[in-house]
Design a protein around this motif. Structure first.
Motif, short mmCIF file in Angstrom:
data_model
loop_
_atom_site.label_atom_id
_atom_site.label_comp_id
_atom_site.label_asym_id
_atom_site.label_seq_id
_atom_site.Cartn_x
_atom_site.Cartn_y
_atom_site.Cartn_z
N PRO A 226 36.04 48.33 40.26
CA PRO A 226 36.78 47.49 39.31
C PRO A 226 35.97 47.10 38.09
O PRO A 226 36.54 46.75 37.05
CB PRO A 226 37.14 46.26 40.15
N ARG A 234 40.69 45.15 36.02
CA ARG A 234 39.74 44.79 37.07
C ARG A 234 40.38 43.82 38.06
O ARG A 234 40.21 43.95 39.27
CB ARG A 234 38.50 44.18 36.44
N TRP A 237 42.73 45.81 40.44
CA TRP A 237 42.05 46.57 41.48
C TRP A 237 41.37 45.67 42.49
O TRP A 237 41.33 45.99 43.69
CB TRP A 237 41.04 47.52 40.85
N GLU A 238 40.85 44.56 42.04
CA GLU A 238 40.23 43.63 42.98
C GLU A 238 41.28 43.07 43.93
O GLU A 238 41.02 42.89 45.14
CB GLU A 238 39.53 42.50 42.22
#
Length: 292
Positions: A226, A234, A237-238
């Motif tokens: 990420p 980011r 995706w986290e």
């Protein structure tokens, strides 16, 4: 229109009549002794289905009258054949024996020839004509209650066993139907059981396929770094990775999901431990995964 009862009978019509008489007379499920009226109604019905195409219309009484000529003639012919067989010499062949039978027949029939050779192949092996009948060939009358198996001989001279009676044949047919029904039900149950097993297998295979696809997708998601994305991507995706980690932890604790190729306890990185990230093999980024 000429009276159909006055038309001459053709050989094909005689054959159809003999077939009808044998069919009805030897139908044990209808009884071996039947009332004359109903008997000849049934014979006439079968005759209509067997008669040659374009044949003359015959009434039930016409069939009855024709049979009264065929029956005694064939009975005499059986007597002639049996006498000829007894008189056959050592050097005689089948032709000699037949000529001897014809001569004997003319004696029995007071000079008449046997004119129903076309009927004989149908009647020769029936109960009435397979033994020397010993009937009064001069009588062609039928009693009110008729039994087509009765050729006029005494019961002591009839060495052939009687066919199964009406009750016996009906019971046999009933038992046969019951056996067929039982076998059919058994086959239907086997088919239903097999279909149920097939359905369970398909559902299990579908679920295993879904879990395998989800597992592969989760593995690809966990390989993403990420930190290479913008703050918004980011964060996405986290979040995805956190959901996978939480789901794997729940599955691991419940023992509901264990794949040999992917062990949540060993390969899934936890939020407090990033050391296992080195175990994931990165995949190439797609276009939408690139930086802004």
């Amino acid at each position: 229109m000429p009276n159909p009862r006055q038309e001459c009978w053709k050989d094909a019509e005689d054959i159809a009549l003999c077939i009808a008489v044998v069919t009805v007379g030897e139908d044990g499920s209808k009884g071996t002794s039947q009332e004359k009226k109903r008997l000849w109604e049934r014979i006439h019905e079968v005759y209509e289905t067997c008669k040659p195409a374009g044949g003359v219309v015959r009434l039930g009484g016409g069939c009855d009258g024709r049979w009264k000529k065929i029956r005694p003639a064939c009975a005499r012919w059986r007597q002639a054949l049996n006498k000829a067989a007894l008189l056959r010499g050592s050097g005689d062949n089948a032709t000699d024996e037949e000529l001897q039978a014809k001569s004997i027949y003319r004696t029995l029939a007071k000079g008449e020839e046997f004119t129903f050779q076309h009927c004989w192949p149908i009647l020769k092996d029936t109960k009435k004509f397979s033994n020397p009948p010993g009937i009064n060939v001069g009588s062609s009358s039928f009693p009110t209650s008729i039994n087509l198996e009765d050729d006029g001989s005494s019961s002591s001279s009839n060495v052939h066993a009687r066919p199964p009676g009406q009750k016996a044949q009906k019971a046999a047919k009933k038992k046969s139907r019951q056996d067929e029904t039982g076998e059919l039900l058994l086959q239907m149950q086997r088919i239903a059981d097999q279909e149920e097993r097939d359905l369970e297998y398909r559902l299990r295979l579908r679920e295993e396929t879904r879990l395998a696809e989800q597992h592969a997708d989760d593995a690809r998601t966990m390989t993403v770094d990420p930190s290479i994305f913008t703050p918004k991507k980011r964060s996405y995706w986290e979040r995805k990775q956190a959901q996978i980690i939480e789901r794997e932890e729940q599955s691991s604790s419940a023992g509901a999901f264990r794949q040999p190729s992917f062990s949540p306890e060993e390969n899934t990185p936890h939020s407090e431990d990033d050391s296992n990230l080195d175990l994931y093999v990165p995949v190439q980024e797609t276009q939408w995964m690139g930086r802004n």
